[in-house]
Every structure is written in C-alpha cells, then in structure tokens.
Design an enzyme around this catalytic site. Structure first.
Site, PDB file in Angstrom:
ATOM      1  N   ASP A  36       1.040  -5.396 -11.721  1.00  0.00           N
ATOM      2  CA  ASP A  36       1.472  -5.426 -10.230  1.00  0.00           C
ATOM      3  C   ASP A  36       1.417  -4.098  -9.637  1.00  0.00           C
ATOM      4  O   ASP A  36       1.775  -3.122 -10.247  1.00  0.00           O
ATOM      5  CB  ASP A  36       3.042  -6.075 -10.434  1.00  0.00           C
ATOM      6  N   THR A  72       3.698  -9.372  -3.236  1.00  0.00           N
ATOM      7  CA  THR A  72       3.417  -9.725  -4.714  1.00  0.00           C
ATOM      8  C   THR A  72       3.241 -11.407  -4.590  1.00  0.00           C
ATOM      9  O   THR A  72       2.312 -11.667  -5.397  1.00  0.00           O
ATOM     10  CB  THR A  72       4.724  -9.548  -5.750  1.00  0.00           C
ATOM     11  N   ASP A 191       4.100  -0.957 -10.022  1.00  0.00           N
ATOM     12  CA  ASP A 191       4.524  -1.783  -8.832  1.00  0.00           C
ATOM     13  C   ASP A 191       6.236  -1.108  -8.833  1.00  0.00           C
ATOM     14  O   ASP A 191       6.604  -0.178  -7.842  1.00  0.00           O
ATOM     15  CB  ASP A 191       4.658  -3.060  -8.481  1.00  0.00           C
ATOM     16  N   HIS A 195       7.296   1.976  -6.000  1.00  0.00           N
ATOM     17  CA  HIS A 195       8.409   1.678  -5.147  1.00  0.00           C
ATOM     18  C   HIS A 195       9.354   3.058  -5.277  1.00  0.00           C
ATOM     19  O   HIS A 195       9.578   3.671  -4.196  1.00  0.00           O
ATOM     20  CB  HIS A 195       9.039   0.723  -5.216  1.00  0.00           C
ATOM     21  N   ASP A 238      -2.218  -7.347  -7.468  1.00  0.00           N
ATOM     22  CA  ASP A 238      -1.848  -8.239  -6.257  1.00  0.00           C
ATOM     23  C   ASP A 238      -1.916  -7.255  -4.900  1.00  0.00           C
ATOM     24  O   ASP A 238      -2.456  -7.752  -3.999  1.00  0.00           O
ATOM     25  CB  ASP A 238      -0.389  -8.738  -6.237  1.00  0.00           C
ATOM     26  N   HIS A 239      -1.792  -5.920  -5.078  1.00  0.00           N
ATOM     27  CA  HIS A 239      -1.614  -5.116  -3.802  1.00  0.00           C
ATOM     28  C   HIS A 239      -1.729  -3.799  -4.447  1.00  0.00           C
ATOM     29  O   HIS A 239      -1.604  -3.293  -5.599  1.00  0.00           O
ATOM     30  CB  HIS A 239      -0.778  -5.580  -3.076  1.00  0.00           C
ATOM     31  N   HIS A 339       4.471  -1.745   0.108  1.00  0.00           N
ATOM     32  CA  HIS A 339       3.137  -2.365   0.209  1.00  0.00           C
ATOM     33  C   HIS A 339       3.753  -3.666   1.347  1.00  0.00           C
ATOM     34  O   HIS A 339       4.709  -3.947   1.449  1.00  0.00           O
ATOM     35  CB  HIS A 339       2.596  -2.950  -0.997  1.00  0.00           C
TER      36      HIS A 339
END
Ligand SMILES: [Zn+2]
Length: 476
Positions: A36, A72, A191, A195, A238-239, A339
């Site tokens: 992720d 996500t 991920d 963050h 995912d990103h 994101h």
C-alpha cells in the site's frame, strides 16, 4: 518404416512439448502483491536490490495511471475488477449511498456490507466460478461476502498479522493438495509511515528498505517451496504519496456553515452532501473560496476521472491541489503525507513489476493503466473477463509469448541507488528454449533407439531368409 517413425516421433514430441509449453499457454499460477502506498519512484530513493532483481529478470512499468480518487479502497477494487470507481461502486474510503441509505467507512471498519461491493464482481469470484481456487491474505474486500462468496481461502482482516504469517498462508495454499491458482497478498506499508512522516522525510529510507526486505523474504519463501520459477508474481500498489505541510491547509469552516452540509469523504477530495435546500448556498460559498481548491458539481466532474455516474459520488466534490489539505478546522487530524489527488499527477502513481514464466525478462515499459491489470490477470488465469475498462492489448507486450525476444532494460537517468547490488545468482536466461531443447533431445534419442530396435528385429529375419535360400544350393 518412415511413416511409422514419423508417427512415433510425433507422439513423443506431443508428449514432451506440453512440458515446455504448459506454462506458456495453459493454466498459470498468479500471485498479486500490493504494498500500500508504494510510490513509483521509491524504487530509486534507497537501495532496493530485491525490487531491482525482479525488474532485471522480469518486467517493469514506469508510470501506472491509477484511478481517481487515488485512495486505497477504490484502487484496490480497480486492480481486481478493471473498472473505474464510478463503475465498481467503491468510490471512496468513506461513502454514503442515498438509495441504500447506508454508510461505508474505512476508518470505522464499516466496510462489510456486501451491497457496497456488488456493483462489480472481483476476480477471485470469477476465478472460482471457472472451477479454480483462490487465496487471499488481507487484500481489501476479500473478507467480505460478495455475491454470496468468499475467496476459497482468506484471512479475516487484522492489521496485527505479520507479513511473514501472510506469506506462510499464501505458500500453504499454493502448495496444498488442491492448490490455488490465484493468490492475493496485501501489506499496509509504506502507506502508514508515508502518512505519518511525509514521503520527503529522510526517515522514509528505512521504511522503503524494510519493504524491500519483505519482498526478499517473499522471494526466498517462494524459492524454498519450489514456486519461484513456476509462479507469475505481480508486485504493485494502489497509489503514491505526496508531501503535505501545515502551511497548505484549506479550512472549510472559514467558508461554510457547518449546519448546511455533511462531509462524507475527506481530504484531499471533500465529498459534500448539502442539507435539504442548501445545495446552492454551499456550492456558491465554496466555488471561489480558495485558489488551491477546485469545486465541482457532480455532473461537471471532468470526464477523464470517470467519477460522476454513481449514487455514491456526492452532489458537490471539492478537490485540493497537490500537497494541500482540506480540513473542517485545524483541530482535525493533519497528515504530513497524503494521496487521493488527481490521478494524472506522477506522485500519485504506484509501482508495477512482474516476474514469472508468462513475462518477458529485463523489459521496461513506459506506461499502462491500472485498469489493464484485470484483463491481464484473466488472460493468465485462462478465465473469461467480466466487462471492464481496461485493455489486454495495452499490456500484451509484457508477456513472453507475445514477443520472445526482450528489449533490454535501460536504466533511467534518475539516481538508481538500488541497481548495483546483486544479491542473487543470475537466473536462467531462456528456460523456454531449454525446455524446447530437452523436448527435441527426447525425440531424437527415442528415434535412434527405435531405428536400432527396428534394424535388430529385421536382422534375424534376413539371416533366416538367406539360410532358406542357401539351403537348396547346399543340398544340390
Ligand atoms: Zn493511505
């Protein structure tokens, strides 16, 4: 004698060639892995020898355009359905459906209502309907009963389950008496740390290194289970992630009356549901409120986002510019990385690597869409794809059977810190041709044995004939 020989040779060729071609055209094993929030260029931030090993002996796509919103759940559902968010129905991590009169929230793990997921059919269900079996280790949505089915094997979501435990389950399912042909493996980082720290933080270096070690662990376990040369491993995400700052905050409370709306989806795409009769008030108050905020009526959303034809897209959608945060006020949680922004932004793009018998070696492709993964997966699994927004022809050049001769991987001019650390023995260059050569040798060896056998079986007969012919002469 020649027709017989030809027939026998053909039978043996037919018997030996499936060993060579079975992985090219028949049933394939696929393991789809998502780390992720792994941004495409994290590969070059610190040494990532395991990722570079996969790139060297597999394929790498530099830019993957994911779907809007770059969050996500919408993107993980796209990877397994090939659909844009407006078509698969998971339009955000937090949703409200006015027809169902129900809410969906990732933050509160209120995601188990099947009705939110059933606008699409994920690949594990299609795979199982085709008579195959699937196994999922924490992939988003795989512990939800969708269209009355779970994956054949799955783990109920629990973020405290270690990566190693998830890998162990995947290996167990691939090596069981009734092995799965499709595995899905999900990991929450980088991920979470992205963050907290922001992607530009030097502290992200160890986080990315840790993911590389995790990939190395997965590769070692696949090798130990004799799966490595047999499995098509696809590593994606995912990103991406972009750096935010307390200097770049848009506070909705400065422009809107709290009683006039409900905030459904959060930064950087604020999904706003105006209260009864308050649509115009809310829209007009927000439309020109901030230079780094673009406000859309649902029906005016740009076509390229494919983000308007769904009840769960709220009447007003406010999208922040890259790196800007939308909060109701400064007491809300602030994140250093985020994101969700426009999917045209490179910083929102994920990685894409693949390795295995179906894929070319040492091949780099410039770009693809994340919706193209689904038809590729269906092709590998030999299952019929459901309607989708991707295209197999966009990614067919990744496959070894399409063009056996790979174009060499050319290194990017960006800093390639991870490229110079070979940790592995070089892999077989052309297993396909080795298989073909072995098949041919079997045919030749058999042919020689057959000819010898034929000659031997003819010799006594000839000898007997000569004796018979000679007999009268001797008697004479
Ligand atoms: Zn995130």
């Amino acid at each position: 004698m020649f027709p017989q020989l030809l027939l026998v040779s053909c039978i043996f060729a037919a018997l030996s060639l499936p060993m060579t071609f079975s992985l090219q055209s028949g049933q394939q094993k696929v393991l789809l892995v998502s780390f992720d929030g792994f941004r495409w260029d994290y590969l070059y931030k610190v040494p990532t020898p395991n990722f570079h090993h996969v790139m060297e002996y597999g394929v790498h796509v530099k830019q993957v355009t994911n779907i809007f919103i770059t969050k996500t759940y919408p993107n993980h559902y796209t990877l397994v359905t090939g659909l844009f968010a407006e078509s698969h129905g998971i339009v955000a991590n937090d949703m409200f459906d006015p027809i169902l009169n129900k809410s969906f929230s990732l933050d509160h793990m209120n995601i188990y209502d099947p009705e939110f997921w059933e606008e699409a059919t994920p690949i594990w269900i299609t795979n199982q309907r085709a008579g195959h079996t699937s196994g999922a280790a924490m992939w988003p949505g795989t512990d939800v009963k969708i269209h009355n089915s779970f994956p054949t094997h799955y783990m109920p979501y629990n973020e405290s389950v270690s990566f190693e435990e998830r890998v162990a389950k995947i290996i167990e399912w691939f090596t069981s008496k009734e092995p799965i042909n499709l595995g899905l493996l999900y990991w929450e980082d980088p991920d979470d740390m992205g963050h907290q720290l922001g992607p530009d933080s030097p502290l992200m270096g160890p986080v990315i290194s840790d993911i590389d070690h995790k990939l190395g662990y997965l590769i070692r376990m696949l090798k130990r289970a004799n799966l490595w040369n047999d499995i098509n491993l696809i590593i994606t995400s995912d990103h991406g992630m972009t750096q935010c700052s307390k200097e770049r905050i848009i506070e909705l409370d400065k422009y809107l009356d709290k009683d006039h709306y409900t905030l459904i989806g959060h930064s950087p795409v604020a999904a706003i549901l105006p209260k009864e009769g308050k649509f115009d008030d809310v829209y007009e108050a927000l439309a020109d409120a901030h230079p780094n905020l673009t406000v859309y009526k649902k029906e005016e959303m740009p076509e390229r986002w494919h983000y308007k034809y769904n009840n769960r897209v709220q009447p007003i959608v406010a999208v922040a510019d890259e790196g800007w945060h939308i909060l109701q006020n400064k007491s809300d949680e602030f994140l250093l990385g985020n994101h969700g922004y426009d999917n045209a932004l490179a910083e929102m793009h994920p990685i894409f690597l693949a390795h295995g018998p179906a894929f070319r070696e040492n091949f780099t492709k410039e770009a693809m869409n994340s919706t193209d993964l689904y038809p590729l997966l269906c092709h590998l699994l030999s299952i019929t794809a459901m309607p989708h927004n991707g295209s197999l022809s966009n990614v067919q050049d990744l496959l070894s059977s399409a063009t056996p001769k790979a174009i060499p991987y050319t290194q990017s001019t960006t800093l390639l810190l991870g490229s110079g650390l070979p940790e592995y023995e070089p892999e077989e260059a052309y297993p396909y041709f080795i298989g073909l050569a072995l098949g041919s040798i079997i045919v030749i060896v058999f042919s020689v044995i057959f000819i010898k056998h034929l000659i031997h079986s003819q010799v006594p007969a000839l000898h007997y004939m000569h004796t018979e012919i000679a007999q009268p002469l001797l008697q004479a």
